[in-house]
Design a protein around this motif. Sequence first.
Motif, PDB file in Angstrom:
ATOM      1  N   GLY A 135      -6.727  10.786  -4.370  1.00  0.00           N
ATOM      2  CA  GLY A 135      -6.366   9.522  -5.008  1.00  0.00           C
ATOM      3  C   GLY A 135      -6.605   8.353  -4.080  1.00  0.00           C
ATOM      4  N   THR A 136      -6.620   7.163  -4.646  1.00  0.00           N
ATOM      5  CA  THR A 136      -6.767   5.931  -3.868  1.00  0.00           C
ATOM      6  C   THR A 136      -5.839   4.865  -4.443  1.00  0.00           C
ATOM      7  N   HIS A 137      -5.411   3.961  -3.591  1.00  0.00           N
ATOM      8  CA  HIS A 137      -4.636   2.797  -4.051  1.00  0.00           C
ATOM      9  C   HIS A 137      -4.831   1.686  -3.037  1.00  0.00           C
ATOM     10  N   ASP A 138      -5.030   0.472  -3.531  1.00  0.00           N
ATOM     11  CA  ASP A 138      -5.198  -0.647  -2.602  1.00  0.00           C
ATOM     12  C   ASP A 138      -3.887  -0.947  -1.878  1.00  0.00           C
ATOM     13  N   GLY A 139      -3.959  -1.834  -0.910  1.00  0.00           N
ATOM     14  CA  GLY A 139      -2.793  -2.120  -0.073  1.00  0.00           C
ATOM     15  C   GLY A 139      -1.862  -3.181  -0.622  1.00  0.00           C
ATOM     16  N   TYR A 140      -2.096  -3.613  -1.852  1.00  0.00           N
ATOM     17  CA  TYR A 140      -1.290  -4.685  -2.442  1.00  0.00           C
ATOM     18  C   TYR A 140      -0.299  -4.092  -3.435  1.00  0.00           C
ATOM     19  N   PHE A 141       0.859  -3.740  -2.928  1.00  0.00           N
ATOM     20  CA  PHE A 141       1.901  -3.168  -3.790  1.00  0.00           C
ATOM     21  C   PHE A 141       3.265  -3.534  -3.214  1.00  0.00           C
ATOM     22  N   ASP A 142       4.225  -3.695  -4.101  1.00  0.00           N
ATOM     23  CA  ASP A 142       5.589  -4.014  -3.690  1.00  0.00           C
ATOM     24  C   ASP A 142       6.501  -2.799  -3.756  1.00  0.00           C
ATOM     25  N   ASN A 143       6.081  -1.812  -4.547  1.00  0.00           N
ATOM     26  CA  ASN A 143       6.920  -0.636  -4.779  1.00  0.00           C
ATOM     27  C   ASN A 143       6.099   0.623  -4.515  1.00  0.00           C
ATOM     28  N   ASP A 144       6.694   1.550  -3.753  1.00  0.00           N
ATOM     29  CA  ASP A 144       5.977   2.781  -3.392  1.00  0.00           C
ATOM     30  C   ASP A 144       5.920   3.810  -4.518  1.00  0.00           C
ATOM     31  N   THR A 145       6.783   3.685  -5.504  1.00  0.00           N
ATOM     32  CA  THR A 145       7.060   4.793  -6.425  1.00  0.00           C
ATOM     33  C   THR A 145       5.826   5.410  -7.056  1.00  0.00           C
TER      34      THR A 145
END
Length: 242
Positions: A135-145
Amino acid sequence: MTKQSKVSILGIPFINTTQSAFEQTLQQRIDQQQNTFVVTANPEIVMYARNHPEYTKLIKSANFIVADGIGIVIGAKLLKTPIEERVTGYDLFESLLSWGNQHQKSAYFVGAKPAVIQKLREVVSRQFPDLVIAGTHDGYFDNDTQIVNDIRRTNPDMVFVATGYPKQEEFIERNRAVTNGLWMGIGGSFDVLTGTVKRAPATWQKMRLEWLYRVMKEPARIGRLMVLPKYLLQVLKQRFLN
């Protein structure tokens, strides 16, 4: 695994090893499904930790802290406790991707801008076709869930977090229990692998002048260099106090 010696620089215990030996250690631990937290630390991180006790405690909870930065190698020499070799986060990252490709391992990638993480998926798929992209996710997030649930579901062998310190280490410390893989913070490595940021040529790397190359390419970084003389001054104080 043989227990390697440690070198303490301003209270941060660095593993004293070579790049090759450390790669083998990580490969063994991944194969054995051992939960592993690696911090790739440079003088900026050491000085940040010096001023933030909670961050110091956090990175000391890692399994390994490696000398990612020529300033750490110089500091160790000044303290007359030399480190065998600089162990760069980017080189570890590339090596583990290559090894993972050879052994059909899986990896999850968190960090960078949305366009960069999309490009990373394309680059990794092309260069390392037998590595499973969990999986991938960018670094712009406020919540880890959402990300953590996805990591738990996919159970990757390796999780690479490239959101910069202290955010990447805080993310790892909070969530590393969800899968028994390798968790490593690697700063701007996604930008380098995708060609978004050009790494210093090999000749500059051999001369240990990567930092100067980066400043020449990105003059805005010059302010960050001001931490180096402060760091070296503190190292010299440690030497004379000892």
